[in-house]
Enzyme design. Sequence first.
Site, PDB file in Angstrom:
ATOM      1  N   ARG A  68     -18.056   9.565   6.888  1.00  0.00           N
ATOM      2  CA  ARG A  68     -18.184   8.140   6.569  1.00  0.00           C
ATOM      3  C   ARG A  68     -17.376   7.298   7.553  1.00  0.00           C
ATOM      4  O   ARG A  68     -17.825   6.218   7.973  1.00  0.00           O
ATOM      5  CB  ARG A  68     -17.717   7.884   5.125  1.00  0.00           C
ATOM      6  CG  ARG A  68     -17.914   6.453   4.644  1.00  0.00           C
ATOM      7  CD  ARG A  68     -19.369   6.025   4.681  1.00  0.00           C
ATOM      8  NE  ARG A  68     -20.222   6.898   3.900  1.00  0.00           N
ATOM      9  CZ  ARG A  68     -20.371   6.835   2.584  1.00  0.00           C
ATOM     10  NH1 ARG A  68     -19.703   5.933   1.884  1.00  0.00           N
ATOM     11  NH2 ARG A  68     -21.183   7.662   1.965  1.00  0.00           N
ATOM     12  N   SER A 122     -19.651   7.169  10.519  1.00  0.00           N
ATOM     13  CA  SER A 122     -20.887   6.389  10.376  1.00  0.00           C
ATOM     14  C   SER A 122     -20.611   4.896  10.246  1.00  0.00           C
ATOM     15  O   SER A 122     -21.424   4.064  10.682  1.00  0.00           O
ATOM     16  CB  SER A 122     -21.695   6.876   9.167  1.00  0.00           C
ATOM     17  OG  SER A 122     -21.067   6.554   7.947  1.00  0.00           O
ATOM     18  N   ASN A 123     -19.465   4.529   9.662  1.00  0.00           N
ATOM     19  CA  ASN A 123     -19.164   3.109   9.471  1.00  0.00           C
ATOM     20  C   ASN A 123     -19.108   2.335  10.785  1.00  0.00           C
ATOM     21  O   ASN A 123     -19.415   1.135  10.812  1.00  0.00           O
ATOM     22  CB  ASN A 123     -17.840   2.943   8.718  1.00  0.00           C
ATOM     23  CG  ASN A 123     -17.975   3.152   7.222  1.00  0.00           C
ATOM     24  OD1 ASN A 123     -19.077   3.101   6.674  1.00  0.00           O
ATOM     25  ND2 ASN A 123     -16.859   3.392   6.552  1.00  0.00           N
ATOM     26  N   TYR A 172       0.826  -1.196   0.000  1.00  0.00           N
ATOM     27  CA  TYR A 172       0.000   0.000   0.000  1.00  0.00           C
ATOM     28  C   TYR A 172       0.869   1.258   0.000  1.00  0.00           C
ATOM     29  O   TYR A 172       0.355   2.350  -0.213  1.00  0.00           O
ATOM     30  CB  TYR A 172      -0.917   0.046   1.233  1.00  0.00           C
ATOM     31  CG  TYR A 172      -1.934  -1.061   1.333  1.00  0.00           C
ATOM     32  CD1 TYR A 172      -2.129  -1.987   0.302  1.00  0.00           C
ATOM     33  CD2 TYR A 172      -2.711  -1.202   2.482  1.00  0.00           C
ATOM     34  CE1 TYR A 172      -3.056  -3.008   0.424  1.00  0.00           C
ATOM     35  CE2 TYR A 172      -3.647  -2.217   2.603  1.00  0.00           C
ATOM     36  CZ  TYR A 172      -3.813  -3.124   1.578  1.00  0.00           C
ATOM     37  OH  TYR A 172      -4.738  -4.128   1.710  1.00  0.00           O
ATOM     38  N   LYS A 206     -12.660   1.246   4.507  1.00  0.00           N
ATOM     39  CA  LYS A 206     -11.787   2.417   4.416  1.00  0.00           C
ATOM     40  C   LYS A 206     -12.567   3.607   3.873  1.00  0.00           C
ATOM     41  O   LYS A 206     -13.523   3.463   3.111  1.00  0.00           O
ATOM     42  CB  LYS A 206     -10.579   2.130   3.526  1.00  0.00           C
ATOM     43  CG  LYS A 206     -10.878   2.076   2.027  1.00  0.00           C
ATOM     44  CD  LYS A 206     -10.144   3.153   1.282  1.00  0.00           C
ATOM     45  CE  LYS A 206     -10.649   3.202  -0.155  1.00  0.00           C
ATOM     46  NZ  LYS A 206      -9.642   3.391  -1.145  1.00  0.00           N
ATOM     47  N   SER A 207     -12.161   4.784   4.301  1.00  0.00           N
ATOM     48  CA  SER A 207     -12.728   6.019   3.778  1.00  0.00           C
ATOM     49  C   SER A 207     -11.784   7.149   4.135  1.00  0.00           C
ATOM     50  O   SER A 207     -11.029   7.056   5.106  1.00  0.00           O
ATOM     51  CB  SER A 207     -14.113   6.290   4.374  1.00  0.00           C
ATOM     52  OG  SER A 207     -14.635   7.514   3.865  1.00  0.00           O
ATOM     53  N   LEU A 240     -17.605  -3.570   1.707  1.00  0.00           N
ATOM     54  CA  LEU A 240     -18.751  -2.846   1.151  1.00  0.00           C
ATOM     55  C   LEU A 240     -18.822  -3.002  -0.369  1.00  0.00           C
ATOM     56  O   LEU A 240     -19.463  -2.215  -1.067  1.00  0.00           O
ATOM     57  CB  LEU A 240     -18.675  -1.360   1.523  1.00  0.00           C
ATOM     58  CG  LEU A 240     -18.797  -1.075   3.030  1.00  0.00           C
ATOM     59  CD1 LEU A 240     -18.504   0.385   3.332  1.00  0.00           C
ATOM     60  CD2 LEU A 240     -20.177  -1.471   3.544  1.00  0.00           C
TER      61      LEU A 240
END
Length: 287
Positions: A236, A239-240, A51, A230-231, A188
């Site tokens: 988000r 909220s996840n 990554y 991931k966000s 997701l």
Amino acid sequence: MTFPTFTLRDGNQIPSFGFGVFQIPADGSTKAAVAKALELGYRHIDTATAYFNEAEVGAAIQESGIPREEIWVTTKLWLQDYAYEDAKKGIDASLTKLGLDYVDLMLLHQPYGEVEQAWQALEEAQSAGKIKSIGVSNMTPKIYQKFVPNFKTKPVVNQVEFNPYFQQEELRQTMLEDGVAIEAWAPLGQGNADLFQEPVLQEIAERHHKNVGQVILRFEHQLGIIVFPKSTHDERIKSNIDIFDFALSNVEMDAIKALDKGKGSHDPDVPGVGEWLLNAFDVHAND
């Protein structure tokens, strides 16, 4: 908040919910996203050599002020470094980039090439205290049966593609028999618009006053799957994790299980995948 944990086959307790950093650039974005996740209560971060953002993950952890033992850190060894001596160097390189004395979990990122040599290096690093738990990733039932019977110790997790459209029925049975936990990458569905438009998911979300993403993550959690969406968006990220104040009924779980298409976006069994991945990029290009 305190997230539920799952007990791995080696006895270690892994937070069932974490934060992934796949495809988040190492331009300050990863550090900022991880810092926000830690601020909001996440205590499980998943990164990888491939990554190219381990250093930013480590920086965020070090600057968070949170005791090291309270954060579960996962990274992954890239198949370019699977030959035994290369694997030992790769493990140390990840620790250096992260700025950590140990990682909680290290995985073999892809199941090709000198897998058994790399696994031996992970086992030895675990014995030396550099790694708490060791596991694999992207192993199908076929690949798992090819390699794992030759390992001295079994992996504690297998990180694979998993979402309502691809529920890995055969693999889940194989892993259950060996006591291996499943972690979901792309939990997701990588933002699959069709998935988020599924009427059954929208109806369940409305019933519980949640969004579709929260329903999907709750479904996976109730199946015993370890997830780390991931966000880079603060709202988000917040909220996840808001999935622990409701539960899906058996009827709702069955309705979501019925969405399974039995096929994902990536098939590790396809001939040539290992060679393609090995040539996809060079994890030492900036060394």
